[in-house]
Design an enzyme around this catalytic site. Structure first.
Site, short mmCIF file in Angstrom:
data_model
loop_
_atom_site.label_atom_id
_atom_site.label_comp_id
_atom_site.label_asym_id
_atom_site.label_seq_id
_atom_site.Cartn_x
_atom_site.Cartn_y
_atom_site.Cartn_z
N GLY A 144 0.78 -1.24 0.00
CA GLY A 144 0.00 0.00 0.00
C GLY A 144 0.81 1.29 0.00
N SER A 145 2.06 1.24 -0.48
CA SER A 145 2.82 2.50 -0.46
C SER A 145 2.25 3.50 -1.46
CB SER A 145 4.30 2.24 -0.73
OG SER A 145 4.52 1.77 -2.03
N ASN A 146 1.69 3.03 -2.57
CA ASN A 146 1.05 3.95 -3.52
C ASN A 146 -0.25 4.51 -2.94
OD1 ASN A 146 2.39 4.35 -6.24
ND2 ASN A 146 2.62 2.15 -5.96
N MET A 165 -3.38 -6.76 -7.63
CA MET A 165 -2.71 -7.83 -8.37
C MET A 165 -3.70 -8.86 -8.92
SD MET A 165 0.21 -6.59 -8.20
CE MET A 165 1.27 -7.84 -8.90
N ARG A 166 -4.80 -8.36 -9.44
CA ARG A 166 -5.77 -9.28 -10.01
C ARG A 166 -6.35 -8.66 -11.28
NH1 ARG A 166 -8.21 -14.00 -8.70
NH2 ARG A 166 -10.42 -14.21 -9.22
N LEU A 167 -6.41 -9.48 -12.31
CA LEU A 167 -6.93 -9.00 -13.59
C LEU A 167 -8.45 -9.00 -13.58
CD1 LEU A 167 -5.05 -10.72 -16.53
CD2 LEU A 167 -5.27 -8.27 -16.06
N ASN A 192 -4.57 2.70 -13.78
CA ASN A 192 -3.62 1.77 -13.16
C ASN A 192 -2.22 2.37 -13.20
OD1 ASN A 192 -2.65 -0.74 -12.09
ND2 ASN A 192 -1.98 -1.32 -14.15
N HIS A 222 1.69 0.97 -13.55
CA HIS A 222 2.47 -0.24 -13.83
C HIS A 222 3.96 0.09 -13.70
CE1 HIS A 222 3.40 -4.16 -15.42
NE2 HIS A 222 4.30 -3.58 -16.21
#
Ligand code: GRF
Length: 200
Positions: A11-13, A88-90, A108, A110
């Site tokens: 959760g740093s972002n 981390m899930r599509l 998102n 990346h």
């Protein structure tokens, strides 16, 4: 601008975004955080900022069933954008197309200079490929993996004595600056997608 945050990890972002909101560098309201991992550090981060957390584990659920549960719980919240920050899930193509109506609504970050190094462990992929420069990309999400219109990128140079750890840490730090800035641009209506209309 009202956003729903999605995250799965440390959760740093998310923290960088919440700090930017707190310091008024970013004019946004967080409706809630959706987290698919019960033990993720991001849950604690959100709580420290008094953000409501919807823990919706995907374990044992099909992609469709998990997404149905997310939509079910999110019907009680209003939002303009979904902001993925280490989620981390599509999503399925069906969900992406549903949410992206009539325009892109999912954002998102990346950890690579897209279109290079899509998929997981992108800093590691870049590091092992011996790149001289790497970076991060904020983009709108379409139905393909790490694809969709690029909004902004930031790059950093590989240093001669970089290890994977120092390389990744510099990238992550750059993400923390880039993501809130891009979100602020979006909130001010400064981001336009110059593409044909979205297919249904
Ligand atoms: C970041 O590098 C993000 O770009 C990637 O996963 C990492 C998440 O880090 N998708 P954090 O959970 O925000 O600390």
């Amino acid at each position: 601008m009202k956003i729903v945050l999605f995250a799965s990890g440390g959760g740093s972002n998310v923290k960088a975004i919440l700090q930017a909101i707190q310091s008024k560098a970013l004019d946004a309201t967080v409706s809630c955080l959706v987290c698919n991992v019960e033990t993720a550090g991001v849950i604690e981060v959100a709580k420290q900022f008094n953000i409501e957390v919807l823990v919706i584990p995907n374990k044992g659920l099909s992609r469709e069933a998990h997404e149905a549960e997310i939509l079910n719980q999110l019907q009680f919240y209003s939002w303009d954008f979904w902001v993925l920050a280490g989620y981390m899930r599509l999503f399925t193509e069906k969900l992406v197309k549903k949410i992206n109506q009539p325009s892109y609504k999912i954002i998102n970050i990346h950890p690579s200079l897209l279109p290079d190094f899509k998929g997981v462990n992108a800093y590691q992929q870049a590091f092992e490929a011996g790149v001289e420069e790497s970076g991060c990309t904020v983009h709108f999400v379409n139905e393909y993996l790490d694809d969709g219109p690029i909004i902004a990128q930031a790059s950093f140079k590989r240093l001669p004595n970089d290890t994977l750890e120092t390389f990744m840490a510099r990238g992550l730090q750059l993400e923390h600056t880039l993501y809130p800035k891009v979100l602020e641009h979006i909130s001010k209506g400064k981001v336009t997608v110059l593409e044909p209309a979205l297919p249904c």
